[in-house]
Design a protein around this motif. Structure first.
Motif, PDB file in Angstrom:
ATOM      1  N   GLU A 120       0.831  -1.208   0.000  1.00 40.41           N
ATOM      2  CA  GLU A 120       0.000   0.000   0.000  1.00 40.41           C
ATOM      3  C   GLU A 120       0.865   1.257   0.000  1.00 40.41           C
ATOM      4  O   GLU A 120       0.577   2.220  -0.717  1.00 40.41           O
ATOM      5  CB  GLU A 120      -0.937   0.004   1.217  1.00 40.41           C
ATOM      6  N   LYS A 122       3.931   1.500  -1.189  1.00 37.60           N
ATOM      7  CA  LYS A 122       4.529   1.615  -2.531  1.00 37.60           C
ATOM      8  C   LYS A 122       3.529   2.211  -3.516  1.00 37.60           C
ATOM      9  O   LYS A 122       3.882   3.059  -4.348  1.00 37.60           O
ATOM     10  CB  LYS A 122       5.003   0.234  -3.021  1.00 37.60           C
ATOM     11  N   ARG A 123       2.272   1.739  -3.392  1.00 40.53           N
ATOM     12  CA  ARG A 123       1.230   2.275  -4.278  1.00 40.53           C
ATOM     13  C   ARG A 123       1.039   3.763  -4.011  1.00 40.53           C
ATOM     14  O   ARG A 123       0.979   4.583  -4.947  1.00 40.53           O
ATOM     15  CB  ARG A 123      -0.080   1.520  -4.067  1.00 40.53           C
ATOM     16  N   GLN A 124       0.970   4.126  -2.745  1.00 39.21           N
ATOM     17  CA  GLN A 124       0.788   5.537  -2.389  1.00 39.21           C
ATOM     18  C   GLN A 124       1.993   6.356  -2.820  1.00 39.21           C
ATOM     19  O   GLN A 124       1.847   7.501  -3.274  1.00 39.21           O
ATOM     20  CB  GLN A 124       0.550   5.691  -0.879  1.00 39.21           C
ATOM     21  N   ARG A 125       3.207   5.802  -2.697  1.00 36.93           N
ATOM     22  CA  ARG A 125       4.414   6.507  -3.140  1.00 36.93           C
ATOM     23  C   ARG A 125       4.366   6.752  -4.642  1.00 36.93           C
ATOM     24  O   ARG A 125       4.682   7.849  -5.126  1.00 36.93           O
ATOM     25  CB  ARG A 125       5.640   5.668  -2.769  1.00 36.93           C
ATOM     26  N   ALA A 126       3.979   5.683  -5.374  1.00 40.20           N
ATOM     27  CA  ALA A 126       3.888   5.835  -6.834  1.00 40.20           C
ATOM     28  C   ALA A 126       2.839   6.884  -7.188  1.00 40.20           C
ATOM     29  O   ALA A 126       3.059   7.734  -8.072  1.00 40.20           O
ATOM     30  CB  ALA A 126       3.558   4.489  -7.477  1.00 40.20           C
ATOM     31  N   LEU A 127       1.702   6.853  -6.485  1.00 37.78           N
ATOM     32  CA  LEU A 127       0.647   7.837  -6.728  1.00 37.78           C
ATOM     33  C   LEU A 127       1.139   9.245  -6.398  1.00 37.78           C
ATOM     34  O   LEU A 127       0.933  10.188  -7.166  1.00 37.78           O
ATOM     35  CB  LEU A 127      -0.596   7.494  -5.897  1.00 37.78           C
ATOM     36  N   PHE A 128       1.842   9.355  -5.255  1.00 42.53           N
ATOM     37  CA  PHE A 128       2.367  10.660  -4.856  1.00 42.53           C
ATOM     38  C   PHE A 128       3.389  11.156  -5.868  1.00 42.53           C
ATOM     39  O   PHE A 128       3.406  12.330  -6.227  1.00 42.53           O
ATOM     40  CB  PHE A 128       2.985  10.564  -3.451  1.00 42.53           C
ATOM     41  N   THR A 130       3.547  10.384  -8.995  1.00 42.88           N
ATOM     42  CA  THR A 130       2.807  10.788 -10.206  1.00 42.88           C
ATOM     43  C   THR A 130       2.174  12.158  -9.993  1.00 42.88           C
ATOM     44  O   THR A 130       2.278  13.041 -10.869  1.00 42.88           O
ATOM     45  CB  THR A 130       1.724   9.741 -10.537  1.00 42.88           C
ATOM     46  N   GLN A 131       1.534  12.313  -8.843  1.00 43.83           N
ATOM     47  CA  GLN A 131       0.901  13.605  -8.555  1.00 43.83           C
ATOM     48  C   GLN A 131       1.944  14.719  -8.455  1.00 43.83           C
ATOM     49  O   GLN A 131       1.711  15.834  -8.916  1.00 43.83           O
ATOM     50  CB  GLN A 131       0.087  13.530  -7.250  1.00 43.83           C
ATOM     51  N   ARG A 133       4.860  14.774 -10.010  1.00 50.78           N
ATOM     52  CA  ARG A 133       5.306  15.045 -11.378  1.00 50.78           C
ATOM     53  C   ARG A 133       4.292  15.940 -12.106  1.00 50.78           C
ATOM     54  O   ARG A 133       4.671  16.879 -12.805  1.00 50.78           O
ATOM     55  CB  ARG A 133       5.476  13.736 -12.149  1.00 50.78           C
ATOM     56  N   GLN A 134       3.004  15.561 -11.903  1.00 55.00           N
ATOM     57  CA  GLN A 134       1.960  16.365 -12.553  1.00 55.00           C
ATOM     58  C   GLN A 134       1.980  17.801 -12.028  1.00 55.00           C
ATOM     59  O   GLN A 134       1.866  18.762 -12.807  1.00 55.00           O
ATOM     60  CB  GLN A 134       0.577  15.742 -12.318  1.00 55.00           C
TER      61      GLN A 134
END
Length: 167
Positions: A120, A122-128, A130-131, A133-134
Motif C-alpha cells: 500500500e 509503494k502504491r501511495q508513493r507511486a501515486l504521490f 505521479t501527482q 510530477r503532474q
C-alpha cells in the motif's frame, strides 16, 4: 518324674550290711546336686536369653517386614511420580508446541499485514510521485507561460496604445 538338685541332695538310701560307703555316696550326691543346680540355673539363663533373642528376632523381623513394605510403597510412589512427571512433561511440550504454532500463525498474519502495508505504501508513493510530477509539470507549464506572457503582454499593451495613439 523330674529330679531336681534338691531331690538329689536330700535323697536317703536304706542301710544294708554290705552297702556302699555312705560318706562317699553323700559327697558324690552333693557334687551331682550342685552341678545339676548349676546346670538348671544355666538352663534357665539360656532359656531367658533365648526368649530375649527370639523377641529381638521377632522385632527385627517385624522391622524388616515394615521396611520391605516401605520400600515397596516407596518404589510404587517413585513409579507414580515418574509417570506423572512424564505426563506433565508431555503436556508441557504439547502446550509449548501449540503456543509455538499460535505464535507462528500470528507472526505469519503480522507478516502478511506488514507486506500489505508495504504494498500500500509503494502504491501511495507511486501515486504521490505521479501527482508530484503532474504538479511539477503544471508548475513548469505555468513558469513557461509566465515567461512567455511578458512578450504577449507587450503585444497586448502595444495594441491598445497604438489604438490610443490613433485617438
Amino acid at each position: 518324674m523330674k529330679v531336681t538338685a534338691l531331690d538329689i541332695q536330700q535323697k536317703e538310701f536304706a542301710r544294708s550290711f554290705r552297702g556302699l560307703a555312705a560318706e562317699e555316696v553323700r559327697t558324690f550326691l552333693d557334687q551331682v546336686g550342685a552341678q545339676l543346680e548349676e546346670l538348671a540355673r544355666e538352663n534357665i539363663e539360656l532359656r531367658e536369653e533365648l526368649k530375649r533373642r527370639e523377641e529381638r528376632i521377632d522385632a527385627l523381623t517385624s522391622r524388616e517386614k515394615l521396611l520391605q513394605e516401605t520400600l515397596v510403597t516407596a518404589q510404587r510412589l517413585s513409579d507414580e511420580v515418574k509417570a506423572q512427571a512424564r505426563k506433565e512433561a508431555e503436556n508441557i511440550v504439547a502446550e509449548a508446541e501449540l503456543r509455538g504454532e499460535i505464535l507462528l500463525q500470528q507472526a505469519n498474519e503480522r507478516l502478511a499485514e506488514v507486506l500489505g502495508d508495504i504494498t500500500e505504501m509503494k502504491r501511495q508513493r507511486a501515486l504521490f510521485a505521479t501527482q508530484l510530477r503532474q504538479a511539477a509539470d503544471a508548475q513548469l507549464q505555468l513558469l513557461e507561460a509566465i515567461d512567455a506572457e511578458p512578450a504577449s503582454l507587450d503585444k497586448v499593451t502595444r495594441l491598445p496604445r497604438a489604438a490610443g495613439a490613433a485617438d
